[in-house]
Design a protein around this motif. Structure first.
Motif, mmCIF file in Angstrom:
data_model
loop_
_atom_site.group_PDB
_atom_site.id
_atom_site.type_symbol
_atom_site.label_atom_id
_atom_site.label_comp_id
_atom_site.label_asym_id
_atom_site.label_seq_id
_atom_site.Cartn_x
_atom_site.Cartn_y
_atom_site.Cartn_z
ATOM 1 N N VAL A 1 17.626 37.895 1.202
ATOM 2 C CA VAL A 1 17.268 36.888 0.200
ATOM 3 C C VAL A 1 16.969 37.554 -1.150
ATOM 4 C CG1 VAL A 1 15.527 35.156 -0.400
ATOM 5 C CG2 VAL A 1 16.466 35.232 1.900
ATOM 6 N N ARG A 2 16.305 38.704 -1.107
ATOM 7 C CA ARG A 2 15.985 39.440 -2.340
ATOM 8 C C ARG A 2 17.255 39.851 -3.076
ATOM 9 N NH1 ARG A 2 16.202 44.540 -2.970
ATOM 10 N NH2 ARG A 2 16.022 45.009 -0.760
ATOM 11 N N VAL A 3 18.226 40.396 -2.332
ATOM 12 C CA VAL A 3 19.483 40.827 -2.952
ATOM 13 C C VAL A 3 20.218 39.622 -3.536
ATOM 14 C CG1 VAL A 3 21.760 41.827 -2.491
ATOM 15 C CG2 VAL A 3 19.705 42.902 -1.550
ATOM 16 N N ARG A 4 20.250 38.512 -2.780
ATOM 17 C CA ARG A 4 20.924 37.309 -3.283
ATOM 18 C C ARG A 4 20.287 36.873 -4.600
ATOM 19 N NH1 ARG A 4 22.134 33.305 0.905
ATOM 20 N NH2 ARG A 4 24.291 33.831 0.545
ATOM 21 N N ALA A 5 18.962 36.855 -4.660
ATOM 22 C CA ALA A 5 18.259 36.415 -5.866
ATOM 23 C C ALA A 5 18.456 37.394 -7.027
ATOM 24 C CB ALA A 5 16.771 36.242 -5.572
ATOM 25 N N GLN A 6 18.310 38.680 -6.763
ATOM 26 C CA GLN A 6 18.437 39.693 -7.823
ATOM 27 C C GLN A 6 19.828 39.704 -8.441
ATOM 28 O OE1 GLN A 6 17.395 43.371 -5.889
ATOM 29 N NE2 GLN A 6 15.229 43.212 -6.471
ATOM 30 N N ARG A 7 20.824 39.504 -7.638
ATOM 31 C CA ARG A 7 22.206 39.592 -8.128
ATOM 32 C C ARG A 7 22.817 38.241 -8.469
ATOM 33 N NH1 ARG A 7 24.542 45.020 -5.609
ATOM 34 N NH2 ARG A 7 22.549 46.084 -5.467
ATOM 35 N N GLY A 8 22.043 37.186 -8.287
ATOM 36 C CA GLY A 8 22.520 35.849 -8.637
ATOM 37 C C GLY A 8 23.709 35.387 -7.806
ATOM 38 N N ILE A 9 23.724 35.752 -6.536
ATOM 39 C CA ILE A 9 24.830 35.363 -5.653
ATOM 40 C C ILE A 9 24.515 33.981 -5.099
ATOM 41 C CG2 ILE A 9 26.135 35.939 -3.572
ATOM 42 C CD1 ILE A 9 25.290 38.892 -4.087
ATOM 43 N N ALA A 10 25.374 33.029 -5.385
ATOM 44 C CA ALA A 10 25.153 31.643 -4.958
ATOM 45 C C ALA A 10 25.444 31.469 -3.472
ATOM 46 C CB ALA A 10 26.041 30.705 -5.763
ATOM 47 N N VAL A 11 24.771 30.501 -2.877
ATOM 48 C CA VAL A 11 25.043 30.122 -1.492
ATOM 49 C C VAL A 11 26.399 29.416 -1.478
ATOM 50 C CG1 VAL A 11 24.242 28.705 0.432
ATOM 51 C CG2 VAL A 11 22.584 29.870 -1.022
ATOM 52 N N PRO A 12 27.277 29.722 -0.511
ATOM 53 C CA PRO A 12 28.576 29.048 -0.453
ATOM 54 C C PRO A 12 28.423 27.529 -0.414
ATOM 55 C CG PRO A 12 28.554 30.903 1.047
ATOM 56 C CD PRO A 12 27.156 30.746 0.520
ATOM 57 N N VAL A 13 29.374 26.832 -0.989
ATOM 58 C CA VAL A 13 29.312 25.387 -1.166
ATOM 59 C C VAL A 13 29.011 24.637 0.123
ATOM 60 C CG1 VAL A 13 30.634 23.351 -1.850
ATOM 61 C CG2 VAL A 13 30.819 25.460 -3.165
ATOM 62 N N GLY A 14 29.605 24.990 1.220
ATOM 63 C CA GLY A 14 29.391 24.284 2.468
ATOM 64 C C GLY A 14 28.000 24.445 3.051
ATOM 65 N N ARG A 15 27.215 25.391 2.518
ATOM 66 C CA ARG A 15 25.902 25.657 3.096
ATOM 67 C C ARG A 15 24.744 25.316 2.165
ATOM 68 N NH1 ARG A 15 26.246 31.423 4.395
ATOM 69 N NH2 ARG A 15 28.473 31.462 4.262
ATOM 70 N N THR A 16 25.012 24.601 1.103
ATOM 71 C CA THR A 16 23.927 24.219 0.205
ATOM 72 C C THR A 16 23.230 22.978 0.730
ATOM 73 O OG1 THR A 16 25.438 22.910 -1.128
ATOM 74 C CG2 THR A 16 25.052 25.165 -1.844
ATOM 75 N N ARG A 17 22.030 22.727 0.238
ATOM 76 C CA ARG A 17 21.309 21.521 0.632
ATOM 77 C C ARG A 17 22.018 20.296 0.082
ATOM 78 N NH1 ARG A 17 15.941 21.801 2.487
ATOM 79 N NH2 ARG A 17 15.298 23.947 2.744
ATOM 80 N N ARG A 18 21.791 19.172 0.725
ATOM 81 C CA ARG A 18 22.425 17.925 0.304
ATOM 82 C C ARG A 18 21.718 17.353 -0.917
ATOM 83 N NH1 ARG A 18 22.655 15.146 6.271
ATOM 84 N NH2 ARG A 18 24.157 16.551 7.162
ATOM 85 N N SER A 19 22.496 16.706 -1.768
ATOM 86 C CA SER A 19 21.914 16.041 -2.941
ATOM 87 C C SER A 19 21.257 14.736 -2.494
ATOM 88 C CB SER A 19 23.001 15.744 -3.977
ATOM 89 O OG SER A 19 23.862 14.730 -3.481
ATOM 90 N N ARG A 20 20.379 14.182 -3.339
ATOM 91 C CA ARG A 20 19.707 12.923 -3.016
ATOM 92 C C ARG A 20 20.721 11.797 -2.834
ATOM 93 N NH1 ARG A 20 15.744 11.929 -0.167
ATOM 94 N NH2 ARG A 20 17.050 10.322 0.668
ATOM 95 N N ASP A 21 21.758 11.779 -3.681
ATOM 96 C CA ASP A 21 22.796 10.746 -3.565
ATOM 97 C C ASP A 21 23.511 10.843 -2.219
ATOM 98 O OD1 ASP A 21 22.229 9.695 -6.047
ATOM 99 O OD2 ASP A 21 23.804 10.827 -7.076
ATOM 100 N N GLU A 22 23.821 12.068 -1.805
ATOM 101 C CA GLU A 22 24.500 12.265 -0.525
ATOM 102 C C GLU A 22 23.585 11.831 0.618
ATOM 103 O OE1 GLU A 22 26.750 15.765 2.036
ATOM 104 O OE2 GLU A 22 25.651 16.308 0.231
ATOM 105 N N LEU A 23 22.301 12.197 0.542
ATOM 106 C CA LEU A 23 21.352 11.795 1.585
ATOM 107 C C LEU A 23 21.212 10.282 1.663
ATOM 108 C CD1 LEU A 23 18.527 14.442 1.155
ATOM 109 C CD2 LEU A 23 20.071 14.196 3.090
ATOM 110 N N ASP A 24 21.146 9.617 0.499
ATOM 111 C CA ASP A 24 21.033 8.156 0.487
ATOM 112 C C ASP A 24 22.231 7.513 1.181
ATOM 113 O OD1 ASP A 24 18.602 8.290 -0.828
ATOM 114 O OD2 ASP A 24 19.462 7.897 -2.820
ATOM 115 N N GLY A 25 23.421 8.034 0.912
ATOM 116 C CA GLY A 25 24.628 7.502 1.547
ATOM 117 C C GLY A 25 24.619 7.712 3.055
ATOM 118 N N LEU A 26 24.182 8.896 3.484
ATOM 119 C CA LEU A 26 24.114 9.180 4.914
ATOM 120 C C LEU A 26 23.067 8.312 5.605
ATOM 121 C CD1 LEU A 26 24.453 13.062 4.866
ATOM 122 C CD2 LEU A 26 26.146 11.420 5.681
ATOM 123 N N GLU A 27 21.931 8.100 4.932
ATOM 124 C CA GLU A 27 20.888 7.259 5.512
ATOM 125 C C GLU A 27 21.365 5.817 5.644
ATOM 126 O OE1 GLU A 27 17.192 7.813 3.428
ATOM 127 O OE2 GLU A 27 16.964 9.861 4.190
#
Length: 124
Positions: free
Chosen positions: A40-66
């Protein structure tokens, strides 16, 4: 002399390469036998983003799923089936069931009579 800073830099380089290749934190931890914190430290220090498929869901996406989960709950779909299809947690499904006053379906083989279900109310 102590080689620890050099070893750490080399390990951090390996971690960064693996992160950029799309490996998960768990995979990197196992492969390099390192800690979660180091990855996690290396990811933060180097600004490496989490791959798109593994990011948290947006509120809009959650509302649709709910909304889909509520429709499925009214249709009598089980929590297990809803989780398998939508990845909406059982806790969230229970909250939605209470908010929308959706009766709990009786299980097969139970002696209790089914609750009066009525018509589902219109969604927002």
């Amino acid at each position: 002399m102590n080689n620890l800073p050099d070893e750490r830099e080399q390990r951090d380089e390996q971690i960064a390469e693996l992160l950029q290749d799309g490996m998960t934190v768990e995979e990197i931890k196992r492969r390099l036998q390192t800690s979660y914190r180091a990855v996690v430290r290396v990811r933060a220090q180097r600004g490496i983003a989490v791959p798109v498929g593994r990011t948290r869901r947006s509120r809009d996406e959650l509302d649709g799923l709910e909304e889909q989960a509520v429709t499925m709950l009214w249709a009598g779909v089980t929590q297990r089936e809803i989780y398998a299809k939508l990845r909406v947690s059982p806790i969230t499904q229970t909250r939605l069931r209470k908010e929308h006053r959706i009766p709990v379906q009786t299980r097969k083989g139970r002696k209790t009579p089914p609750a009066d279900e009525g018509d589902p109310p219109a969604l927002k």
